[in-house]
Design a protein around this motif. Structure first.
Motif, PDB file in Angstrom:
ATOM      1  N   GLN A 172       0.832  -1.200   0.000  1.00 56.83           N
ATOM      2  CA  GLN A 172       0.000   0.000   0.000  1.00 56.83           C
ATOM      3  C   GLN A 172       0.870   1.255   0.000  1.00 56.83           C
ATOM      4  OE1 GLN A 172      -3.224   0.179  -0.484  1.00 56.83           O
ATOM      5  NE2 GLN A 172      -3.219   2.392  -0.364  1.00 56.83           N
ATOM      6  N   ARG A 173       1.958   1.254   0.793  1.00 55.01           N
ATOM      7  CA  ARG A 173       2.868   2.404   0.810  1.00 55.01           C
ATOM      8  C   ARG A 173       3.500   2.618  -0.555  1.00 55.01           C
ATOM      9  NH1 ARG A 173       4.220   0.456   5.874  1.00 55.01           N
ATOM     10  NH2 ARG A 173       6.035  -0.652   5.067  1.00 55.01           N
ATOM     11  N   LYS A 174       3.890   1.521  -1.223  1.00 50.23           N
ATOM     12  CA  LYS A 174       4.481   1.632  -2.556  1.00 50.23           C
ATOM     13  C   LYS A 174       3.496   2.249  -3.533  1.00 50.23           C
ATOM     14  CE  LYS A 174       7.826  -2.127  -2.370  1.00 50.23           C
ATOM     15  NZ  LYS A 174       8.191  -3.443  -2.914  1.00 50.23           N
ATOM     16  N   LYS A 175       2.236   1.818  -3.463  1.00 55.48           N
ATOM     17  CA  LYS A 175       1.208   2.368  -4.340  1.00 55.48           C
ATOM     18  C   LYS A 175       1.021   3.863  -4.102  1.00 55.48           C
ATOM     19  CE  LYS A 175      -1.527  -1.842  -4.868  1.00 55.48           C
ATOM     20  NZ  LYS A 175      -2.804  -2.498  -4.543  1.00 55.48           N
ATOM     21  N   GLU A 176       1.015   4.268  -2.826  1.00 53.49           N
ATOM     22  CA  GLU A 176       0.842   5.681  -2.500  1.00 53.49           C
ATOM     23  C   GLU A 176       2.033   6.502  -2.975  1.00 53.49           C
ATOM     24  OE1 GLU A 176       0.130   5.649   1.702  1.00 53.49           O
ATOM     25  OE2 GLU A 176      -1.861   4.759   1.469  1.00 53.49           O
ATOM     26  N   GLU A 177       3.253   5.968  -2.823  1.00 55.85           N
ATOM     27  CA  GLU A 177       4.446   6.667  -3.291  1.00 55.85           C
ATOM     28  C   GLU A 177       4.418   6.816  -4.808  1.00 55.85           C
ATOM     29  OE1 GLU A 177       7.749   4.437  -1.822  1.00 55.85           O
ATOM     30  OE2 GLU A 177       7.353   4.979   0.263  1.00 55.85           O
ATOM     31  N   TYR A 178       4.013   5.752  -5.502  1.00 52.10           N
ATOM     32  CA  TYR A 178       3.931   5.804  -6.962  1.00 52.10           C
ATOM     33  C   TYR A 178       2.913   6.851  -7.394  1.00 52.10           C
ATOM     34  CZ  TYR A 178       3.069   4.497 -11.770  1.00 52.10           C
ATOM     35  OH  TYR A 178       2.919   4.535 -13.124  1.00 52.10           O
ATOM     36  N   LYS A 179       1.776   6.875  -6.710  1.00 49.57           N
ATOM     37  CA  LYS A 179       0.733   7.844  -7.044  1.00 49.57           C
ATOM     38  C   LYS A 179       1.238   9.268  -6.818  1.00 49.57           C
ATOM     39  CE  LYS A 179      -4.013   9.107  -5.988  1.00 49.57           C
ATOM     40  NZ  LYS A 179      -5.184   8.848  -5.154  1.00 49.57           N
ATOM     41  N   GLU A 180       1.953   9.484  -5.713  1.00 49.74           N
ATOM     42  CA  GLU A 180       2.505  10.806  -5.419  1.00 49.74           C
ATOM     43  C   GLU A 180       3.500  11.231  -6.484  1.00 49.74           C
ATOM     44  OE1 GLU A 180       5.542  12.466  -2.159  1.00 49.74           O
ATOM     45  OE2 GLU A 180       3.726  11.548  -1.329  1.00 49.74           O
ATOM     46  N   GLN A 181       4.354  10.305  -6.917  1.00 53.38           N
ATOM     47  CA  GLN A 181       5.329  10.614  -7.953  1.00 53.38           C
ATOM     48  C   GLN A 181       4.649  10.942  -9.264  1.00 53.38           C
ATOM     49  OE1 GLN A 181       7.883   7.238  -8.037  1.00 53.38           O
ATOM     50  NE2 GLN A 181       9.070   7.895  -6.263  1.00 53.38           N
ATOM     51  N   ALA A 182       3.601  10.205  -9.582  1.00 51.41           N
ATOM     52  CA  ALA A 182       2.886  10.443 -10.830  1.00 51.41           C
ATOM     53  C   ALA A 182       2.180  11.797 -10.814  1.00 51.41           C
ATOM     54  CB  ALA A 182       1.863   9.331 -11.072  1.00 51.41           C
ATOM     55  N   GLU A 183       1.825  12.260  -9.631  1.00 49.60           N
ATOM     56  CA  GLU A 183       1.118  13.531  -9.528  1.00 49.60           C
ATOM     57  C   GLU A 183       2.045  14.729  -9.487  1.00 49.60           C
ATOM     58  OE1 GLU A 183      -1.280  13.052  -6.073  1.00 49.60           O
ATOM     59  OE2 GLU A 183      -2.821  11.950  -7.146  1.00 49.60           O
ATOM     60  N   GLY A 184       3.347  14.520  -9.402  1.00 54.16           N
ATOM     61  CA  GLY A 184       4.200  15.692  -9.360  1.00 54.16           C
ATOM     62  C   GLY A 184       5.537  15.477  -8.702  1.00 54.16           C
ATOM     63  N   GLY A 185       5.899  14.283  -8.512  1.00 55.39           N
ATOM     64  CA  GLY A 185       7.222  13.995  -7.998  1.00 55.39           C
ATOM     65  C   GLY A 185       7.436  14.370  -6.565  1.00 55.39           C
ATOM     66  N   ALA A 186       8.608  14.935  -6.297  1.00 61.14           N
ATOM     67  CA  ALA A 186       9.031  15.208  -4.932  1.00 61.14           C
ATOM     68  C   ALA A 186       8.270  16.364  -4.316  1.00 61.14           C
ATOM     69  CB  ALA A 186      10.530  15.493  -4.910  1.00 61.14           C
ATOM     70  N   GLY A 187       7.514  17.074  -5.052  1.00 60.92           N
ATOM     71  CA  GLY A 187       6.797  18.222  -4.524  1.00 60.92           C
ATOM     72  C   GLY A 187       7.395  19.500  -5.085  1.00 60.92           C
ATOM     73  N   MET A 188       6.543  20.447  -5.376  1.00 63.61           N
ATOM     74  CA  MET A 188       6.986  21.659  -6.040  1.00 63.61           C
ATOM     75  C   MET A 188       7.973  22.463  -5.200  1.00 63.61           C
ATOM     76  SD  MET A 188       3.658  23.043  -8.049  1.00 63.61           S
ATOM     77  CE  MET A 188       2.382  22.631  -6.896  1.00 63.61           C
ATOM     78  N   GLU A 189       7.866  22.426  -3.870  1.00 66.78           N
ATOM     79  CA  GLU A 189       8.725  23.240  -3.041  1.00 66.78           C
ATOM     80  C   GLU A 189      10.113  22.633  -2.839  1.00 66.78           C
ATOM     81  OE1 GLU A 189       5.931  21.710  -2.030  1.00 66.78           O
ATOM     82  OE2 GLU A 189       6.698  20.271  -0.608  1.00 66.78           O
TER      83      GLU A 189
END
Length: 111
Positions: A34-51
Motif C-alpha cells: 500500500q505504501r508503494k502504491k501511494e508513493e507511486y501515485k505521489e510521484q505520478a502527480e508531481g514527484g518530490a513536490g513543487m517546493e
C-alpha cells in the motif's frame, strides 16, 4: 480482524484457513504494498513536490495553470528553447521555477 503473531506453520495455517485470522507477515506485506502504491501515485502527480526542487514538471505546470498535459509540455518546451538559445543547459520536461515565474507572471525577482 484478529492477527496471528506466531510464525506460520503448516498446522497453524490449516487452522487459520477459512477464518478471518491473518498472519502478521501478511499484514506487513500488505502495508508495504500500500505504501508503494501511494508513493507511486505521489510521484505520478508531481514527484518530490513543487517546493523541494528548483524545477517544475509538466504535472506541476498543469496543476498551476489548469491546462492539459499536452499544453503543459508545449509551454515547457517553448521556455526551454528560449533557455537553450541563451546558452543554458535544459532538462526535457522540466522548467526552472524562476524562469516560469518570470515568463508567466512577470516576476523577475521571484524564487
Amino acid at each position: 480482524m484478529p492477527i496471528l503473531y506466531n510464525p506460520k506453520t503448516s498446522r497453524l495455517a490449516e487452522l487459520a484457513e477459512g477464518t478471518n485470522f491473518r498472519f502478521i507477515e501478511d499484514v506487513k506485506r500488505e502495508e508495504a504494498e500500500q505504501r508503494k502504491k501511494e508513493e507511486y501515485k505521489e510521484q505520478a502527480e508531481g514527484g518530490a513536490g513543487m517546493e523541494e526542487t528548483m524545477y517544475y514538471t509538466a504535472a506541476d505546470v498543469r496543476k498551476m495553470l489548469g491546462v492539459s498535459r499536452g499544453k503543459a509540455y508545449q509551454l515547457i518546451k517553448e521556455l526551454n528553447e528560449e533557455l537553450a538559445q541563451r546558452g543554458y543547459i535544459v532538462l526535457a520536461g522540466k522548467v526552472p521555477k524562476k524562469l516560469f515565474a518570470e515568463k508567466m507572471y512577470g516576476m523577475a525577482g521571484s524564487n
